[in-house]
Design a protein around this motif. Structure first.
Motif, mmCIF file in Angstrom:
data_model
loop_
_atom_site.group_PDB
_atom_site.id
_atom_site.type_symbol
_atom_site.label_atom_id
_atom_site.label_comp_id
_atom_site.label_asym_id
_atom_site.label_seq_id
_atom_site.Cartn_x
_atom_site.Cartn_y
_atom_site.Cartn_z
ATOM 1 N N LYS A 2 0.835 -1.212 0.000
ATOM 2 C CA LYS A 2 0.000 0.000 0.000
ATOM 3 C C LYS A 2 0.866 1.257 0.000
ATOM 4 C CE LYS A 2 -3.774 0.257 2.349
ATOM 5 N NZ LYS A 2 -4.767 0.281 3.454
ATOM 6 N N MET A 3 2.012 1.224 0.657
ATOM 7 C CA MET A 3 2.923 2.366 0.638
ATOM 8 C C MET A 3 3.409 2.648 -0.784
ATOM 9 S SD MET A 3 5.233 1.435 4.007
ATOM 10 C CE MET A 3 6.484 2.689 3.668
ATOM 11 N N ILE A 4 3.795 1.592 -1.500
ATOM 12 C CA ILE A 4 4.276 1.757 -2.873
ATOM 13 C C ILE A 4 3.150 2.263 -3.767
ATOM 14 C CG2 ILE A 4 5.356 0.598 -4.837
ATOM 15 C CD1 ILE A 4 6.392 -1.513 -2.780
ATOM 16 N N ASP A 5 1.964 1.689 -3.593
ATOM 17 C CA ASP A 5 0.805 2.135 -4.375
ATOM 18 C C ASP A 5 0.518 3.615 -4.130
ATOM 19 O OD1 ASP A 5 0.504 -0.444 -5.326
ATOM 20 O OD2 ASP A 5 -1.093 -0.973 -3.905
ATOM 21 N N ALA A 6 0.615 4.031 -2.874
ATOM 22 C CA ALA A 6 0.351 5.430 -2.531
ATOM 23 C C ALA A 6 1.381 6.345 -3.165
ATOM 24 C CB ALA A 6 0.351 5.607 -1.009
ATOM 25 N N GLY A 7 2.657 5.936 -3.135
ATOM 26 C CA GLY A 7 3.697 6.739 -3.765
ATOM 27 C C GLY A 7 3.457 6.900 -5.247
ATOM 28 N N GLU A 8 3.065 5.824 -5.914
ATOM 29 C CA GLU A 8 2.769 5.880 -7.346
ATOM 30 C C GLU A 8 1.607 6.824 -7.623
ATOM 31 O OE1 GLU A 8 1.623 2.820 -11.034
ATOM 32 O OE2 GLU A 8 1.551 2.130 -8.952
ATOM 33 N N ALA A 9 0.543 6.717 -6.831
ATOM 34 C CA ALA A 9 -0.632 7.570 -7.036
ATOM 35 C C ALA A 9 -0.284 9.042 -6.870
ATOM 36 C CB ALA A 9 -1.727 7.169 -6.058
ATOM 37 N N LYS A 10 0.573 9.354 -5.925
ATOM 38 C CA LYS A 10 0.933 10.758 -5.681
ATOM 39 C C LYS A 10 1.783 11.323 -6.814
ATOM 40 C CE LYS A 10 0.611 9.976 -0.713
ATOM 41 N NZ LYS A 10 -0.750 10.512 -0.608
ATOM 42 N N ILE A 11 2.638 10.499 -7.391
ATOM 43 C CA ILE A 11 3.466 10.954 -8.514
ATOM 44 C C ILE A 11 2.596 11.353 -9.704
ATOM 45 C CG2 ILE A 11 5.103 10.167 -10.273
ATOM 46 C CD1 ILE A 11 6.525 8.587 -8.059
ATOM 47 N N PHE A 12 1.526 10.603 -9.944
ATOM 48 C CA PHE A 12 0.676 10.855 -11.111
ATOM 49 C C PHE A 12 -0.506 11.778 -10.814
ATOM 50 C CE2 PHE A 12 2.577 6.708 -12.422
ATOM 51 C CZ PHE A 12 3.249 7.196 -13.534
ATOM 52 N N MET A 13 -0.630 12.250 -9.574
ATOM 53 C CA MET A 13 -1.741 13.134 -9.228
ATOM 54 C C MET A 13 -1.629 14.461 -9.975
ATOM 55 S SD MET A 13 -2.914 14.315 -5.394
ATOM 56 C CE MET A 13 -2.741 12.628 -4.805
ATOM 57 N N SER A 14 -2.766 15.049 -10.339
ATOM 58 C CA SER A 14 -2.768 16.326 -11.057
ATOM 59 C C SER A 14 -2.185 17.431 -10.183
ATOM 60 C CB SER A 14 -4.188 16.699 -11.470
ATOM 61 O OG SER A 14 -4.964 17.049 -10.333
ATOM 62 N N THR A 15 -1.693 18.472 -10.832
ATOM 63 C CA THR A 15 -1.141 19.615 -10.110
ATOM 64 C C THR A 15 -2.191 20.232 -9.198
ATOM 65 O OG1 THR A 15 0.431 20.094 -11.888
ATOM 66 C CG2 THR A 15 -0.105 21.906 -10.376
ATOM 67 N N ARG A 16 -3.391 20.411 -9.709
ATOM 68 C CA ARG A 16 -4.451 21.022 -8.909
ATOM 69 C C ARG A 16 -4.716 20.239 -7.629
ATOM 70 N NH1 ARG A 16 -10.736 20.346 -10.145
ATOM 71 N NH2 ARG A 16 -10.061 18.337 -9.311
ATOM 72 N N ASP A 17 -4.922 18.928 -7.776
ATOM 73 C CA ASP A 17 -5.246 18.115 -6.604
ATOM 74 C C ASP A 17 -4.083 18.053 -5.630
ATOM 75 O OD1 ASP A 17 -7.712 17.663 -7.703
ATOM 76 O OD2 ASP A 17 -7.262 15.640 -8.415
ATOM 77 N N THR A 18 -2.865 17.967 -6.149
ATOM 78 C CA THR A 18 -1.687 17.908 -5.279
ATOM 79 C C THR A 18 -1.587 19.162 -4.422
ATOM 80 O OG1 THR A 18 -0.501 16.556 -6.905
ATOM 81 C CG2 THR A 18 0.817 17.636 -5.208
#
Length: 269
Positions: free
Chosen positions: A12-28
């Protein structure tokens, strides 16, 4: 309170890291802004409790409420993404690159600072009745904190800088443990209990958290603290950010990843 075993929550940690890398600028940026604001409010709350009760332990016991709220709401702190995002690159997730990690870190830094600074302004207004009178007792305390944790370090030279850096390392060792602890359970109560313990340790021990400091030091400057913006940047924020990066990635991210996601071969009987 369902518990996930280490190899499950490390995935789940790795999955979360991947999701954050691809998150849109606005949402981040929005999520980082709200995380910085909520943690800043929790810091103001803890200092208020310390001043009113005279007992720092009570403030430390209550401070984690802000951390729990922001992570249950899905918001992001720089200290957390320091630990999670690199794991997606190390795990060779498709499309995950170091440029993507650095992009996420920079956007989260900007959002966290903006959120914390907003609350710093709001609380300075409250502590001074719209800057119409001298700061109240809590405002004066925040000014003193800013002085002791900037010029207080600089007075010791290189030894002060080393102490500041190590406090940053120790801080994110605990804070990132709290981030991971939220992934160990599938229930709200389990997540809260898991997060509460290491955050209590970090706050009571006086370790240096870059986002908490984004609130404390701008507040201190507005409330009459005797230090400068350059003191804040050179003798707190920059070394603290570096210490947080080393502490979270080294003592939490890489240790868990190396032994639970990339487990070494079993010894022969």
């Amino acid at each position: 309170m369902a518990y996930l075993v280490p190899n499950e929550f490390v995935t789940k940690m790795i999955d979360a890291g991947e999701a954050k890398i691809f998150m849109s600028t606005r949402d981040t940026v929005i999520r980082a802004y709200m995380a910085g604001a909520i943690l800043a409010l929790a810091a103001a709350f803890a200092v208020t409790v310390n001043v009113q009760t005279g007992n720092p332990l009570i403030g430390a016991l209550l401070f984690p409420v802000g951390f729990c709220m922001l992570y249950l709401l899905g918001f992001d702190l720089l200290t957390g993404v320091f630990t999670l995002c690199p794991l997606a690159v190390l795990d060779r997730r498709p499309g995950c690159t170091w440029n993507g990690v650095l992009r996420n870190w920079w956007l989260v830094f900007i959002g966290n600072f903006a959120g914390a600074f907003t609350v710093a302004v709001f609380m300075a207004i409250i502590f001074t009745f719209g800057f119409s009178e001298a700061p109240n007792a809590v405002g004066m305390k925040i000014g003193v904190i800013g002085e002791s944790r900037t010029v207080g370090y600089s007075a010791h030279g290189a030894a002060g800088m080393l102490t500041l850096f190590i406090r940053g390392v120790m801080c994110n060792w605990m804070v990132s443990t709290g981030v991971v602890a939220a992934m160990m359970s599938t229930s709200v109560s389990g997540k809260v209990i898991g997060m509460w313990m290491p955050i209590l340790v970090f706050f009571y021990m006086g370790f240096e958290h870059s986002i908490v400091n984004m609130f404390l030091f701008p507040s201190g400057l507005m409330l009459g603290g005797h230090f400068t913006m350059m003191d804040y940047l050179l003798w707190n924020e920059i070394p603290t950010v570096l210490g947080n990066l080393v502490g979270g990635l080294t003592f939490v991210g890489l240790t868990l990843y190396s032994t639970h996601a990339r487990t070494a071969p079993r010894r022969a009987a």
